[in-house]
Design a protein around this motif. Structure first.
Motif, PDB file in Angstrom:
ATOM      1  N   LEU A  98       7.755 -73.169  50.634  1.00  0.00           N
ATOM      2  CA  LEU A  98       8.251 -72.490  49.427  1.00  0.00           C
ATOM      3  C   LEU A  98       7.382 -72.908  48.354  1.00  0.00           C
ATOM      4  CD1 LEU A  98      10.373 -70.379  48.960  1.00  0.00           C
ATOM      5  CD2 LEU A  98      11.718 -72.316  48.015  1.00  0.00           C
ATOM      6  N   ALA A  99       7.205 -74.221  48.140  1.00  0.00           N
ATOM      7  CA  ALA A  99       6.333 -74.734  47.024  1.00  0.00           C
ATOM      8  C   ALA A  99       5.556 -76.000  47.473  1.00  0.00           C
ATOM      9  CB  ALA A  99       7.145 -74.849  45.893  1.00  0.00           C
ATOM     10  N   LEU A 100       4.646 -76.599  46.813  1.00  0.00           N
ATOM     11  CA  LEU A 100       4.053 -77.846  47.212  1.00  0.00           C
ATOM     12  C   LEU A 100       5.040 -78.720  47.402  1.00  0.00           C
ATOM     13  CD1 LEU A 100       0.855 -77.663  44.674  1.00  0.00           C
ATOM     14  CD2 LEU A 100       0.949 -77.786  47.252  1.00  0.00           C
ATOM     15  N   ARG A 101       4.837 -79.371  48.461  1.00  0.00           N
ATOM     16  CA  ARG A 101       5.692 -80.434  48.757  1.00  0.00           C
ATOM     17  C   ARG A 101       7.205 -80.261  49.165  1.00  0.00           C
ATOM     18  NH1 ARG A 101       5.112 -85.283  44.432  1.00  0.00           N
ATOM     19  NH2 ARG A 101       3.053 -84.925  43.909  1.00  0.00           N
ATOM     20  N   GLU A 102       7.275 -78.974  49.379  1.00  0.00           N
ATOM     21  CA  GLU A 102       8.647 -78.468  49.947  1.00  0.00           C
ATOM     22  C   GLU A 102       8.474 -78.460  51.529  1.00  0.00           C
ATOM     23  OE1 GLU A 102      10.691 -78.107  46.543  1.00  0.00           O
ATOM     24  OE2 GLU A 102      11.595 -77.887  48.613  1.00  0.00           O
ATOM     25  N   THR A 103       9.533 -78.561  52.250  1.00  0.00           N
ATOM     26  CA  THR A 103       9.570 -78.501  53.608  1.00  0.00           C
ATOM     27  C   THR A 103       8.615 -77.407  53.987  1.00  0.00           C
ATOM     28  OG1 THR A 103      11.794 -79.228  53.955  1.00  0.00           O
ATOM     29  CG2 THR A 103      10.737 -78.291  55.948  1.00  0.00           C
ATOM     30  N   GLN A 104       7.452 -78.020  55.135  1.00  0.00           N
ATOM     31  CA  GLN A 104       6.597 -77.078  55.419  1.00  0.00           C
ATOM     32  C   GLN A 104       6.978 -76.535  57.094  1.00  0.00           C
ATOM     33  OE1 GLN A 104       2.607 -78.791  55.458  1.00  0.00           O
ATOM     34  NE2 GLN A 104       2.968 -79.506  53.668  1.00  0.00           N
ATOM     35  N   ARG A 124       9.464 -86.712  65.504  1.00  0.00           N
ATOM     36  CA  ARG A 124       8.212 -86.799  66.062  1.00  0.00           C
ATOM     37  C   ARG A 124       7.346 -87.576  65.508  1.00  0.00           C
ATOM     38  NH1 ARG A 124       8.553 -82.603  69.822  1.00  0.00           N
ATOM     39  NH2 ARG A 124       6.433 -82.910  70.302  1.00  0.00           N
ATOM     40  N   SER A 125       7.134 -87.649  64.279  1.00  0.00           N
ATOM     41  CA  SER A 125       6.082 -88.458  63.886  1.00  0.00           C
ATOM     42  C   SER A 125       6.265 -88.619  62.376  1.00  0.00           C
ATOM     43  CB  SER A 125       4.623 -87.898  63.974  1.00  0.00           C
ATOM     44  OG  SER A 125       4.361 -87.731  65.237  1.00  0.00           O
ATOM     45  N   LEU A 126       5.687 -89.643  61.745  1.00  0.00           N
ATOM     46  CA  LEU A 126       5.860 -89.942  60.313  1.00  0.00           C
ATOM     47  C   LEU A 126       4.455 -90.200  59.659  1.00  0.00           C
ATOM     48  CD1 LEU A 126       8.068 -92.297  58.309  1.00  0.00           C
ATOM     49  CD2 LEU A 126       5.994 -92.495  57.998  1.00  0.00           C
ATOM     50  N   LEU A 127       4.016 -89.502  58.487  1.00  0.00           N
ATOM     51  CA  LEU A 127       2.721 -89.593  58.017  1.00  0.00           C
ATOM     52  C   LEU A 127       2.839 -90.004  56.559  1.00  0.00           C
ATOM     53  CD1 LEU A 127       3.002 -86.637  59.876  1.00  0.00           C
ATOM     54  CD2 LEU A 127       0.679 -86.564  59.262  1.00  0.00           C
ATOM     55  N   TRP A 128       1.838 -90.910  56.185  1.00  0.00           N
ATOM     56  CA  TRP A 128       1.761 -91.311  54.957  1.00  0.00           C
ATOM     57  C   TRP A 128       0.310 -90.692  54.386  1.00  0.00           C
ATOM     58  CZ3 TRP A 128       4.675 -94.200  51.737  1.00  0.00           C
ATOM     59  CH2 TRP A 128       5.847 -94.956  52.464  1.00  0.00           C
ATOM     60  N   LEU A 132       2.732 -90.378  49.470  1.00  0.00           N
ATOM     61  CA  LEU A 132       3.600 -89.485  50.004  1.00  0.00           C
ATOM     62  C   LEU A 132       4.111 -89.667  51.395  1.00  0.00           C
ATOM     63  CD1 LEU A 132       2.143 -86.066  48.655  1.00  0.00           C
ATOM     64  CD2 LEU A 132       4.215 -86.949  47.822  1.00  0.00           C
ATOM     65  N   CYS A 133       5.430 -89.717  51.672  1.00  0.00           N
ATOM     66  CA  CYS A 133       5.716 -89.856  53.019  1.00  0.00           C
ATOM     67  C   CYS A 133       6.256 -88.571  53.494  1.00  0.00           C
ATOM     68  CB  CYS A 133       6.952 -91.089  53.113  1.00  0.00           C
ATOM     69  SG  CYS A 133       7.623 -91.173  54.744  1.00  0.00           S
ATOM     70  N   ALA A 134       5.783 -88.199  54.906  1.00  0.00           N
ATOM     71  CA  ALA A 134       6.270 -86.970  55.626  1.00  0.00           C
ATOM     72  C   ALA A 134       6.754 -87.249  56.965  1.00  0.00           C
ATOM     73  CB  ALA A 134       5.199 -85.914  55.453  1.00  0.00           C
ATOM     74  N   VAL A 135       7.764 -86.380  57.364  1.00  0.00           N
ATOM     75  CA  VAL A 135       8.099 -86.421  58.574  1.00  0.00           C
ATOM     76  C   VAL A 135       7.943 -85.218  59.465  1.00  0.00           C
ATOM     77  CG1 VAL A 135      10.185 -86.894  60.098  1.00  0.00           C
ATOM     78  CG2 VAL A 135       9.557 -88.276  58.298  1.00  0.00           C
ATOM     79  N   TYR A 140       7.591 -77.021  64.860  1.00  0.00           N
ATOM     80  CA  TYR A 140       7.599 -78.001  64.159  1.00  0.00           C
ATOM     81  C   TYR A 140       7.997 -77.674  62.502  1.00  0.00           C
ATOM     82  CZ  TYR A 140       5.435 -80.291  67.928  1.00  0.00           C
ATOM     83  OH  TYR A 140       4.893 -80.578  69.212  1.00  0.00           O
ATOM     84  N   GLN A 141       8.442 -78.673  61.850  1.00  0.00           N
ATOM     85  CA  GLN A 141       8.398 -78.708  60.338  1.00  0.00           C
ATOM     86  C   GLN A 141       8.135 -80.033  59.847  1.00  0.00           C
ATOM     87  OE1 GLN A 141      12.572 -77.168  59.926  1.00  0.00           O
ATOM     88  NE2 GLN A 141      13.185 -79.016  59.002  1.00  0.00           N
TER      89      GLN A 141
END
Lengths: 112, 112
Positions: A95-101, B31-35, B88-91, B98-99
Motif C-alpha cells: 500500500l505504501a513504503l514499508r507496509e506489508t508487501q 519462512r525467513s527474516l531479513l535485515w 529495518l527488520c522484515a519477515v 508470500y508476503q
C-alpha cells in the motif's frame, strides 16, 4: 483472482540478449518492488517504485531498468544479459513504503 | 495479522560503542527474516536468516535468529558514523504466496 502476477514464469535465454519481465498488481497499491533471489536463496531488493518516484538500489547494474507505465504495472527490462543474472526475480507490491508487501509467483531466469 | 516489532525505535551512541537491535515477530508460516540498512533511498540488504542459532556475520555486523522465541538481533560492534541509518527488520511468511512484513525500524545515530 491473482493479486500480484508476473510473466513469464520461466525465461531461458542466451548471454547478450535483452529481455523484459512484466508485473501487474490489482490491489490498488501505490508501491511496487523488484527483488532478486540468488542461488543461495538470498532475497535482495533491487528497486522500489512509489507512485511517480523511482527509488534505485545503487548496487544494481544499470543494465537493469524498471519501467512503470502506470501504478498497477512495474516491468523489469534487462539489457545484455549475463550468466550471473540467472536467478528468480520476484515482484511485490504494498500500500505504501514499508507496509506489508505481497509477492508475485516469481520468474525463473536462466541465462545460457 | 502478521506483526513485526523492532526495538528500540531510536538509539544514539558514540563512535566505538557496540549496539544490539531487536526484532520480534508473530507471523503465520514463517519462512525467513531479513535485515536491511536504509540511509537515504532504497534499503540495502544485510542478512537473510532462515535457521535458528546460526550467526551470520559481515564485518562488524552480525545477526542471529531464534525461531523458538520468535526474535532476531542485529549487533554492530565498534560503531562508526557511517553506521547511522534506519535498520529495518522484515519477515517473509506464507504458505502458497508470500508476503513480506516490515517492522517500523530502529533509527541509529552514531556521534563522533
Amino acid at each position: 483472482d491473482t493479486a500480484v502476477s508476473q510473466t513469464p514464469k520461466y525465461l531461458v535465454t542466451q548471454m547478450g540478449n535483452d529481455k523484459s519481465i512484466k508485473c501487474e498488481q490489482n490491489l490498488g497499491h501505490d508501491t511496487m518492488y523488484w527483488y532478486k533471489q540468488d542461488s543461495k536463496k538470498f532475497l535482495k531488493i533491487m528497486f522500489s517504485y512509489n507512485n511517480k518516484e523511482l527509488i534505485i538500489n545503487e548496487t544494481v547494474p544499470n543494465r537493469f531498468s524498471p519501467k512503470s507505465p502506470d501504478k498497477a504495472h512495474l516491468n523489469l527490462h534487462i539489457n545484455s544479459l549475463e550468466l550471473g543474472d540467472s536467478a528468480v526475480y520476484f515482484c511485490a507490491s504494498s500500500l505504501a513504503l514499508r507496509e506489508t508487501q505481497y509477492f508475485g509467483p516469481g520468474t525463473r531466469l536462466l541465462v545460457l | 495479522e502478521d506483526k513485526v516489532v523492532q526495538s528500540p525505535l531510536s538509539l544514539v551512541v558514540h563512535e566505538g560503542d557496540t549496539v544490539t537491535l531487536n526484532c520480534s515477530y508473530e507471523v503465520t508460516n514463517f519462512r525467513s527474516l531479513l535485515w536491511y540498512k536504509q540511509e537515504k533511498k532504497a534499503p540495502t540488504f544485510l542478512f537473510m536468516l532462515t535457521s535458528s542459532g546460526i550467526e551470520k556475520k559481515s564485518g562488524r555486523l552480525s545477526s542471529i535468529l531464534d525461531k523458538k522465541e520468535l526474535f532476531s538481533i542485529l549487533n554492530i560492534t565498534a560503531t562508526q558514523t557511517g553506521d547511522s541509518a534506519i535498520y529495518l527488520c522484515a519477515v517473509i511468511s506464507g504458505a502458497g504466496s508470500y508476503q513480506l512484513t516490515f517492522g517500523k525500524g530502529t533509527k541509529l545515530s552514531v556521534i563522533p
